[in-house]
Design an enzyme around this catalytic site. Structure first.
Site, mmCIF file in Angstrom:
data_model
loop_
_atom_site.group_PDB
_atom_site.id
_atom_site.type_symbol
_atom_site.label_atom_id
_atom_site.label_comp_id
_atom_site.label_asym_id
_atom_site.label_seq_id
_atom_site.Cartn_x
_atom_site.Cartn_y
_atom_site.Cartn_z
ATOM 1 N N HIS A 57 70.017 83.422 -63.139
ATOM 2 C CA HIS A 57 70.899 82.979 -62.069
ATOM 3 C C HIS A 57 70.101 82.329 -60.932
ATOM 4 O O HIS A 57 69.715 82.979 -59.970
ATOM 5 C CB HIS A 57 71.674 84.199 -61.542
ATOM 6 C CG HIS A 57 72.849 83.864 -60.680
ATOM 7 N ND1 HIS A 57 74.019 84.592 -60.710
ATOM 8 C CD2 HIS A 57 73.047 82.900 -59.760
ATOM 9 C CE1 HIS A 57 74.873 84.079 -59.846
ATOM 10 N NE2 HIS A 57 74.300 83.055 -59.240
ATOM 11 N N HIS A 59 69.939 78.786 -58.366
ATOM 12 C CA HIS A 59 70.552 77.539 -57.897
ATOM 13 C C HIS A 59 69.428 76.557 -57.564
ATOM 14 O O HIS A 59 68.713 76.748 -56.576
ATOM 15 C CB HIS A 59 71.429 77.795 -56.668
ATOM 16 C CG HIS A 59 72.611 78.677 -56.964
ATOM 17 N ND1 HIS A 59 73.791 78.191 -57.488
ATOM 18 C CD2 HIS A 59 72.785 80.014 -56.844
ATOM 19 C CE1 HIS A 59 74.653 79.191 -57.661
ATOM 20 N NE2 HIS A 59 74.062 80.320 -57.281
ATOM 21 N N ARG A 61 70.056 73.288 -57.149
ATOM 22 C CA ARG A 61 70.691 72.330 -56.235
ATOM 23 C C ARG A 61 70.651 70.868 -56.661
ATOM 24 O O ARG A 61 71.345 70.048 -56.071
ATOM 25 C CB ARG A 61 70.101 72.437 -54.812
ATOM 26 C CG ARG A 61 70.234 73.818 -54.192
ATOM 27 C CD ARG A 61 71.673 74.219 -53.980
ATOM 28 N NE ARG A 61 71.787 75.430 -53.176
ATOM 29 C CZ ARG A 61 72.715 76.357 -53.366
ATOM 30 N NH1 ARG A 61 73.628 76.203 -54.314
ATOM 31 N NH2 ARG A 61 72.772 77.427 -52.597
ATOM 32 N N ASN A 91 76.870 74.704 -60.122
ATOM 33 C CA ASN A 91 77.580 74.186 -58.941
ATOM 34 C C ASN A 91 76.757 73.147 -58.174
ATOM 35 O O ASN A 91 76.524 73.261 -56.979
ATOM 36 C CB ASN A 91 78.024 75.332 -58.016
ATOM 37 C CG ASN A 91 76.863 76.138 -57.457
ATOM 38 O OD1 ASN A 91 75.759 76.129 -58.012
ATOM 39 N ND2 ASN A 91 77.107 76.827 -56.357
ATOM 40 N N ASP A 151 80.008 79.886 -61.280
ATOM 41 C CA ASP A 151 79.422 80.666 -60.186
ATOM 42 C C ASP A 151 79.482 79.941 -58.843
ATOM 43 O O ASP A 151 79.243 78.746 -58.735
ATOM 44 C CB ASP A 151 77.969 81.033 -60.465
ATOM 45 C CG ASP A 151 77.425 81.891 -59.339
ATOM 46 O OD1 ASP A 151 77.936 82.994 -59.145
ATOM 47 O OD2 ASP A 151 76.527 81.430 -58.621
ATOM 48 N N HIS A 178 81.574 85.101 -61.819
ATOM 49 C CA HIS A 178 81.405 85.425 -60.395
ATOM 50 C C HIS A 178 82.700 86.139 -59.993
ATOM 51 O O HIS A 178 83.727 85.507 -59.780
ATOM 52 C CB HIS A 178 81.197 84.124 -59.604
ATOM 53 C CG HIS A 178 81.239 84.278 -58.121
ATOM 54 N ND1 HIS A 178 80.152 84.008 -57.326
ATOM 55 C CD2 HIS A 178 82.228 84.655 -57.284
ATOM 56 C CE1 HIS A 178 80.477 84.218 -56.054
ATOM 57 N NE2 HIS A 178 81.738 84.606 -56.002
ATOM 58 N N HIS A 231 75.777 89.137 -60.415
ATOM 59 C CA HIS A 231 75.525 89.845 -59.153
ATOM 60 C C HIS A 231 76.500 90.990 -58.817
ATOM 61 O O HIS A 231 77.248 90.925 -57.851
ATOM 62 C CB HIS A 231 75.460 88.884 -57.966
ATOM 63 C CG HIS A 231 76.478 87.766 -57.944
ATOM 64 N ND1 HIS A 231 77.818 87.982 -58.125
ATOM 65 C CD2 HIS A 231 76.330 86.430 -57.764
ATOM 66 C CE1 HIS A 231 78.442 86.812 -58.034
ATOM 67 N NE2 HIS A 231 77.560 85.857 -57.832
ATOM 68 N N ASP A 304 69.882 85.074 -58.073
ATOM 69 C CA ASP A 304 70.874 84.317 -57.302
ATOM 70 C C ASP A 304 70.181 83.540 -56.181
ATOM 71 O O ASP A 304 70.699 83.433 -55.070
ATOM 72 C CB ASP A 304 71.982 85.219 -56.738
ATOM 73 C CG ASP A 304 73.198 84.420 -56.252
ATOM 74 O OD1 ASP A 304 73.236 83.187 -56.430
ATOM 75 O OD2 ASP A 304 74.112 85.044 -55.664
HETATM 76 ZN ZN LIG Z 1 77.893 83.896 -57.518
#
Ligand SMILES: [Zn+2]
Length: 429
Positions: A57, A59, A61, A91, A151, A178, A231, A304
């Protein structure tokens, strides 16, 4: 930098010191014997050797928010944290909901070369929660996507969640949820409780997570498919997952380092560095999460890692973005929360931060094991070190670490990915 390495006096999984010989990308041997001619010798005496860490997990970006992080900077941070593989959440802008976007991220990861990047595909088009994305096309793409998640948002529509679970069952995929009931968390800012009441911040009730976790466990059982809970943050969620596992259902779960160490009390000064989704909870929740990770109810630690630029984070609490960085501090936080407390030994850490996340992420190869003949993806860690966390020294482009200024144990000394060092002496190789 490739070639032959002798890691002298390393302690595999915290056990007895031995010499690990790395050759042609593989662990050649573990045990005595001198270094062969031409081998580079790394004095690893006292260092713990762990299999390369795997994050389910992250990110990164990119594409779209290169002001917060890029694949290049995020994977540098990962390597410095001891990771050899990360799963990049969907995302981004555009959202990773097509074969084209996941292949773009996969290629950027190969170019960066600091760790393996496995793109996560979105469950719904544009994370819109209305139409299933092209899960099959992403699975068949060069990126071989097996983990799907919206997520940042919850797949709150039960019919869509059921369809997604049915769809990935065909190719052995998993839906990573999520868990956040949207109506119960409208405007929510901080765990609903004594602290949110005192601070006058809109509460985020535990039941908003637990209701979705329970529903999805039931759906996964009904469909006979695989659910992964992102999470986990509440004691109640741990209980529900323990119950689902006791039934033999295909449910796995992760916990973040910050939820293992921090509580909602941290927010008492309204510092938005502690604003995160799901929110920091109570000391009782932290204790339940630690116990769940120790007994295996929670399968793994996932960071995360959620980088944000200063202007999105250093603002009023209400308008600040949710999220914290985590790649470069994860192992150190796990040492403090789990190892130094006696809840987990280093073999347990290897299981929860490498073997199990590799299995949940459907990574090829055995994953998470240090044995002759296997790929030499490993981390050398000095558990006796300690130091203050300074986000300005981090490789991540963003500075929003909730551990800034805190003294944490441990130091990642070296990371090897398939025999090639990505980190040496705590610096990028
Ligand atoms: Zn999340």
């Amino acid at each position: 930098m490739t070639g032959t390495w002798q890691l002298r006096g390393a302690r595999p999984l915290g056990g007895e010191p031995t010499d690990i010989l790395v050759r042609d990308g593989l662990i050649d041997s573990m045990g005595g014997g001198g270094a062969p001619a031409g081998a580079q010798v790394l004095d690893a005496s006292g260092l713990i050797a762990l299999p390369g860490l795997v994050d389910l997990h992250t990110h990164l970006r990119e594409p779209g928010r290169e002001d917060a992080e890029t694949v290049e900077t995020g994977t540098r941070a990962a390597a410095l944290g001891g990771f050899t593989a990360v799963h990049a959440m969907a995302n981004t802008e555009p959202v990773a909901d097509t074969a084209g976007v996941v292949e773009q991220i996969w290629r950027l990861g190969r170019q960066a070369g600091h760790c393996d990047v496995h793109p996560v595909g979105a469950v719904t088009v544009g994370l819109g929660g209305a139409h299933l994305a092209e899960l099959g096309a992403m699975a068949d793409s060069a990126a071989r996507v097996r983990v799907f998640s919206d997520d940042g948002r919850c797949v709150s529509d039960a019919v869509l969640m059921r369809r997604a679970l049915e769809y990935v069952k065909a190719f052995g995929g998993v839906i990573a949820q999520h868990a956040q009931e949207p109506r119960l968390t409208e405007g929510a800012q901080l765990n609903e409780g004594e602290v949110s009441g005192r601070l006058g911040l809109t509460g985020w009730p535990a039941v908003a997570e637990e209701a979705v976790v329970a529903r999805d466990c039931l759906l996964a059982a009904h469909v006979g498919s695989a659910l992964h809970v992102c999470h986990v943050s509440t004691a109640g969620s741990v209980e529900i997952i323990r119950w689902a596992k006791s039934k033999g259902w295909r449910v796995t779960a992760e916990v973040t380092p910050h939820h293992l160490l921090l509580t909602d009390d941290c927010a008492a000064g309204y510092d938005p560095v502690f604003k995160v989704n799901p929110p920091l909870r109570t000391a009782a929740d932290v204790a339940a999460l630690r116990a769940g990770l120790a007994d295996g109810t929670i399968d793994c630690v996932a960071t995360d890692h959620a980088p944000h630029p200063v202007e999105d984070k250093e603002t009023e609490w209400d308008s600040a973005a949710f999220g914290m960085t985590g790649l470069e501090t994860a192992l150190r936080v796990v040492q403090q929360a789990m190892v130094d407390t006696g809840l987990l030994d280093w073999a347990g850490v290897a299981d929860r931060m490498s073997r199990r996340p590799a299995a949940i992420g459907r990574l090829p190869g055995p994953g998470g094991v240090l044995e002759p003949g296997l790929p030499a993806s490993l981390t050398l860690y000095d558990a006796s070190a300690s130091g203050e966390v300074d986000p300005r020294a981090h490789a991540s482009m963003s500075r929003n670490s909730p551990f800034a200024g805190r003294v944490l144990p441990g130091r990642v000394v070296a990371t090897f990915r398939r025999g090639t060092p990505t980190v040496l002496d705590g610096k990028l190789a």
